[in-house]
Design an enzyme around this catalytic site. Structure first.
Site, mmCIF file in Angstrom:
data_model
loop_
_atom_site.group_PDB
_atom_site.id
_atom_site.type_symbol
_atom_site.label_atom_id
_atom_site.label_comp_id
_atom_site.label_asym_id
_atom_site.label_seq_id
_atom_site.Cartn_x
_atom_site.Cartn_y
_atom_site.Cartn_z
ATOM 1 N N GLU A 101 0.881 -1.109 -0.016
ATOM 2 C CA GLU A 101 0.067 -0.091 -0.006
ATOM 3 C C GLU A 101 0.781 1.293 0.108
ATOM 4 O O GLU A 101 1.203 1.799 0.984
ATOM 5 C CB GLU A 101 -0.858 0.012 1.243
ATOM 6 C CG GLU A 101 -1.689 1.309 1.421
ATOM 7 C CD GLU A 101 -2.844 1.334 2.566
ATOM 8 O OE1 GLU A 101 -2.320 0.275 3.330
ATOM 9 O OE2 GLU A 101 -3.747 2.027 2.543
ATOM 10 N N LYS A 124 -2.299 -2.090 -3.072
ATOM 11 C CA LYS A 124 -3.315 -1.176 -2.745
ATOM 12 C C LYS A 124 -2.922 0.511 -2.840
ATOM 13 O O LYS A 124 -2.262 0.993 -1.774
ATOM 14 C CB LYS A 124 -3.611 -1.554 -1.102
ATOM 15 C CG LYS A 124 -4.725 -0.522 -0.396
ATOM 16 C CD LYS A 124 -5.119 -1.189 0.823
ATOM 17 C CE LYS A 124 -6.187 -0.218 1.754
ATOM 18 N NZ LYS A 124 -6.600 -0.915 2.787
HETATM 19 C C1 5MM Z 1 -5.287 4.401 4.192
HETATM 20 O O1 5MM Z 1 -5.739 3.817 5.370
HETATM 21 C C2 5MM Z 1 -5.960 2.578 4.694
HETATM 22 C C3 5MM Z 1 -7.468 2.379 3.964
HETATM 23 O O2 5MM Z 1 -8.342 3.193 4.798
HETATM 24 P P1 5MM Z 1 -9.309 4.137 3.839
HETATM 25 O O3 5MM Z 1 -9.993 3.603 3.154
HETATM 26 O O4 5MM Z 1 -10.017 4.841 5.059
HETATM 27 O O5 5MM Z 1 -8.137 5.328 3.383
HETATM 28 C C4 5MM Z 1 -6.262 1.653 5.804
HETATM 29 O O6 5MM Z 1 -6.174 0.204 5.838
HETATM 30 C C5 5MM Z 1 -5.302 1.922 7.086
HETATM 31 O O7 5MM Z 1 -4.089 1.515 6.673
HETATM 32 C C6 5MM Z 1 -5.908 1.433 8.306
HETATM 33 O O8 5MM Z 1 -6.904 2.395 8.558
HETATM 34 C C7 5MM Z 1 -4.843 1.631 9.353
HETATM 35 O O9 5MM Z 1 -4.296 3.010 9.518
HETATM 36 P P2 5MM Z 1 -3.318 3.319 10.818
HETATM 37 O O10 5MM Z 1 -2.925 4.803 10.446
HETATM 38 O O11 5MM Z 1 -4.315 3.380 11.901
HETATM 39 O O12 5MM Z 1 -2.146 2.593 10.821
#
Ligand code: 5MM
Length: 339
Positions: free
Chosen positions: A177, A219
């Site tokens: 990602e 991703k």
């Molecule tokens: C970018 O965040 C990922 C996708 O979420 P969105 O669709 O809300 O953009 C998400 O998998 C993210 O990696 C997790 O929510 C974990 O984020 P943190 O900042 O808590 O590690």
């Protein structure tokens, strides 16, 4: 044969019109979202919220995979069934976020690097034993007047590639990602330029680190103007820029791309994915699906508000939002469905 298993898992994440739910918010992110929704920020409320998700009826009709977090992978429903087992029962492949968040990148003011490679081998072996079959690692790239720098892009993409190689060795499919953030006021064109550079470097590093491209999932962010950009883009412009960028950077060997939502509204997240499927039906070498957190979960959290009496309607909302992105994958989503 581990490689074939990995390839099968990666392809299974793109089955039919299904996609992934990112429910891997770290404790601090989950608490921040709970605070905004007026929900107490305790381990029991986080557990109860994740129970609401994994016990949602027929969620397996919409989701191919769900990304857990270290805290949640050990948690269970009130009746004592591990969340990971609830997901498996529903036919949803369990995954796990294994990065340990971002820290300042030494020598590069304003830029970040993702931590978590130390000890990762052992953690992956443990997560495999627990039943996780894919993992996720997020690198964060910020756009500013003088950033991202070449050094920060290379360091982050190298780290993603090292993580991916370790995952495959452990029998786990890596989701890579590289998120170009929507923070700031940059244009769609600038997002395109940065995202293209980042993805070029990512695939160069994956190749250099001997990562099997058939056994991973990308991703990425969509190519989209920043939150404070003076000029907005239409749904079709975002879809077109995003797919053009992917076609220029992602090898055909990759089974699929599962987008993050990045702070887009749930309706935009559905509309953009829908437009990509409508505009490029039958023309792309890889699958395109969703791996959303906020664009699926935000309305669910807002309805639940930490109250037992709201669980059923919050679960209905979760199923509804997931089914809208399923429709987007079929190119059948319309804004009228939001009603
Ligand atoms: C970018 O965040 C990922 C996708 O979420 P969105 O669709 O809300 O953009 C998400 O998998 C993210 O990696 C997790 O929510 C974990 O984020 P943190 O900042 O808590 O590690």
């Amino acid at each position: 044969m581990k490689t074939q298993e990995l390839i099968n898992t990666a392809n299974a994440l793109f089955a039919g019109d299904k996609g992934l739910l990112a429910m891997d918010e770290s404790t601090s992110t989950c608490n921040k979202r709970f605070a905004e929704a007026g929900i107490p920020q305790t381990i029991e409320y986080r557990r109860a919220y994740r129970e609401l998700i994994v016990t949602t009826p027929k969620l397996g009709d919409c989701l191919s995979g769900a990304i857990l977090y270290d805290e949640t992978i050990y948690q269970a429903t009130k009746d004592g069934v591990l969340f990971i087992d609830k997901l498996k029962e529903a036919g949803i492949i369990p995954g796990i976020k294994v990065d340990e968040g971002t820290i300042n990148l030494a020598g590069f003011p304003g830029e970040k690097i993702t931590a978590g490679l130390d000890g990762l081998d052992d953690r992956l072996a443990k997560y495999y034993q627990l039943g996780a079959r894919f993992a996720k690692w997020r690198a964060v790239i910020t756009i500013g007047a003088t950033i991202p720098t070449r050094g920060a892009i290379e360091a982050n993409m190298h780290t993603l590639a090292r993580y991916a190689a370790m995952c495959q060795q452990a029998g786990i499919v890596p989701i890579v990602e590289p998120e170009v953030l929507m923070d700031g006021s940059h244009s769609l064109e600038r997002c395109f330029e940065v995202t293209r550079n980042v993805q070029h470097e990512l695939f160069h590093q994956l190749y250099t680190q001997n990562v099997d491209l058939e056994a991973l999932v990308l991703k990425p962010n969509m190519v989209i103007p920043a939150f404070d950009a003076p000029k907005h883009a239409t749904i079709d412009e975002v879809a077109h820029a995003t797919v053009t960028c992917l076609l220029e950077t992602v090898p055909a060997a990759v089974p699929g791309v599962a987008f993050l939502s990045g702070g887009q509204s749930p309706a935009d997240g559905a509309a953009h994915l829908n437009a990509m499927h409508k505009l490029y039906k039958g023309k792309l070498p890889w699958g395109l699906t969703f791996s959303y957190s906020r664009a699926i979960q935000q309305p669910v959290m807002d309805l639940w508000r930490g109250k037992d009496e709201n669980v059923e309607k919050a679960q209905k909302m979760l199923h509804f939002r997931a089914s809208l992105v399923n429709a987007a994958r079929r190119g059948e989503y319309t804004p009228q469905m939001e009603a």
